[in-house]
Design a protein around this motif. Structure first.
Motif, mmCIF file in Angstrom:
data_model
loop_
_atom_site.group_PDB
_atom_site.id
_atom_site.type_symbol
_atom_site.label_atom_id
_atom_site.label_comp_id
_atom_site.label_asym_id
_atom_site.label_seq_id
_atom_site.Cartn_x
_atom_site.Cartn_y
_atom_site.Cartn_z
ATOM 1 N N SER A 1 34.728 83.071 55.766
ATOM 2 C CA SER A 1 33.773 83.232 55.717
ATOM 3 C C SER A 1 33.673 84.957 56.626
ATOM 4 O O SER A 1 34.994 85.570 57.067
ATOM 5 C CB SER A 1 32.397 82.950 56.278
ATOM 6 O OG SER A 1 31.540 81.936 55.662
ATOM 7 N N THR A 2 32.119 86.036 56.685
ATOM 8 C CA THR A 2 32.885 87.250 57.553
ATOM 9 C C THR A 2 31.440 87.345 58.506
ATOM 10 O O THR A 2 30.824 87.139 58.074
ATOM 11 C CB THR A 2 32.164 88.953 56.033
ATOM 12 O OG1 THR A 2 31.184 88.582 55.828
ATOM 13 C CG2 THR A 2 34.217 88.697 55.034
ATOM 14 N N ASN B 1 36.329 79.345 64.016
ATOM 15 C CA ASN B 1 35.876 77.897 63.839
ATOM 16 C C ASN B 1 36.747 77.233 62.784
ATOM 17 O O ASN B 1 36.290 77.533 61.806
ATOM 18 C CB ASN B 1 34.743 77.945 64.176
ATOM 19 C CG ASN B 1 33.981 78.271 65.193
ATOM 20 O OD1 ASN B 1 35.041 77.862 66.797
ATOM 21 N ND2 ASN B 1 32.646 78.948 65.164
ATOM 22 N N PRO B 2 36.869 75.848 63.174
ATOM 23 C CA PRO B 2 37.079 75.113 62.178
ATOM 24 C C PRO B 2 36.190 74.480 61.203
ATOM 25 O O PRO B 2 35.401 75.126 60.889
ATOM 26 C CB PRO B 2 37.680 74.345 62.413
ATOM 27 C CG PRO B 2 37.153 73.729 63.757
ATOM 28 C CD PRO B 2 37.438 75.091 64.222
ATOM 29 N N LEU C 1 41.831 80.884 59.061
ATOM 30 C CA LEU C 1 42.762 80.299 60.011
ATOM 31 C C LEU C 1 41.666 79.975 60.716
ATOM 32 O O LEU C 1 41.732 81.431 61.897
ATOM 33 C CB LEU C 1 44.266 80.145 59.955
ATOM 34 C CG LEU C 1 44.876 80.129 58.168
ATOM 35 C CD1 LEU C 1 46.836 80.592 59.121
ATOM 36 C CD2 LEU C 1 44.178 79.085 58.182
ATOM 37 N N PRO C 2 41.587 78.481 61.569
ATOM 38 C CA PRO C 2 40.980 78.917 62.775
ATOM 39 C C PRO C 2 42.407 78.618 63.729
ATOM 40 O O PRO C 2 43.348 79.105 64.238
ATOM 41 C CB PRO C 2 41.437 77.369 63.033
ATOM 42 C CG PRO C 2 41.479 76.448 61.616
ATOM 43 C CD PRO C 2 42.116 77.685 60.979
ATOM 44 N N SER D 1 46.039 89.222 62.086
ATOM 45 C CA SER D 1 45.530 88.792 61.128
ATOM 46 C C SER D 1 45.573 87.703 60.187
ATOM 47 O O SER D 1 45.126 87.904 58.964
ATOM 48 C CB SER D 1 46.057 90.380 59.480
ATOM 49 O OG SER D 1 47.651 90.821 59.749
ATOM 50 N N SER D 2 46.229 86.787 60.344
ATOM 51 C CA SER D 2 46.746 85.748 60.033
ATOM 52 C C SER D 2 45.775 84.808 60.381
ATOM 53 O O SER D 2 45.306 83.583 59.926
ATOM 54 C CB SER D 2 47.883 85.352 60.291
ATOM 55 O OG SER D 2 48.020 84.730 61.199
ATOM 56 N N ILE D 3 44.341 85.203 61.454
ATOM 57 C CA ILE D 3 43.862 84.276 61.268
ATOM 58 C C ILE D 3 42.520 84.687 61.403
ATOM 59 O O ILE D 3 41.426 84.653 61.246
ATOM 60 C CB ILE D 3 43.713 84.039 63.308
ATOM 61 C CG1 ILE D 3 45.077 83.030 63.630
ATOM 62 C CG2 ILE D 3 42.258 83.591 64.322
ATOM 63 C CD1 ILE D 3 45.032 82.650 65.127
ATOM 64 N N ALA D 4 42.749 85.946 61.629
ATOM 65 C CA ALA D 4 41.156 86.912 61.283
ATOM 66 C C ALA D 4 41.492 88.460 61.544
ATOM 67 O O ALA D 4 42.000 89.475 61.220
ATOM 68 C CB ALA D 4 39.813 86.737 62.438
ATOM 69 N N MET D 5 41.252 88.823 59.887
ATOM 70 C CA MET D 5 42.079 90.288 58.981
ATOM 71 C C MET D 5 40.427 91.066 59.116
ATOM 72 O O MET D 5 39.055 90.988 58.976
ATOM 73 C CB MET D 5 41.871 90.207 57.427
ATOM 74 C CG MET D 5 42.819 89.738 57.138
ATOM 75 S SD MET D 5 43.611 89.149 55.660
ATOM 76 C CE MET D 5 42.317 89.706 54.632
ATOM 77 N N VAL D 6 40.072 92.445 59.539
ATOM 78 C CA VAL D 6 39.417 93.289 59.784
ATOM 79 C C VAL D 6 39.343 94.508 58.865
ATOM 80 O O VAL D 6 40.057 94.921 58.708
ATOM 81 C CB VAL D 6 39.056 93.674 60.896
ATOM 82 C CG1 VAL D 6 40.523 94.543 61.884
ATOM 83 C CG2 VAL D 6 37.586 94.410 61.626
#
Length: 101
Positions: A18-19, A75-76, A52-53, A36-41
């Motif tokens: 999701s974004t 979040n997972p 990933l969580p 970026s492996s957890i949250a890319m922007v």
């Protein structure tokens, strides 16, 4: 003296796949993720995609080098809900989700 950008605003939680969009009212900067492996922007738009969580530091940096940061939590995804999918009027059915919370 160089001014810092405004505080970053937006929803700081997202699920994998999701974004969420982060905003900094000071224009002209670029976005980056410390993980970026957890949250890319997206550098130009501030749209964060959960991967990933975990948590990731998201930065907004002006050409002057001044910047602002926030921590985004990915979040997972909840596990599948289990239990009966049918019931009768007035009956009680118990369903569970092992994720909790």
């Amino acid at each position: 003296m160089t001014a810092d950008p405004a505080a970053i605003t937006g929803t700081l939680t997202v699920c994998p796949g999701s974004t969420t969009t982060l905003i900094d009212a000071t224009g002209g900067g670029s976005w980056s993720s410390g993980s970026s492996s957890i949250a890319m922007v997206a550098s130009a738009t501030g749209v964060v995609t959960g991967m990933l969580p975990g948590t990731a530091t998201i930065s907004y940096t002006l050409p002057t080098g001044c910047g602002a940061t926030v921590t985004v939590t990915v979040n997972p995804l909840p596990s599948a809900v289990t239990g009966s999918s049918t019931t009768c009027v007035g009956a009680v059915v118990t369903v569970t989700d092992s994720t909790g919370g």
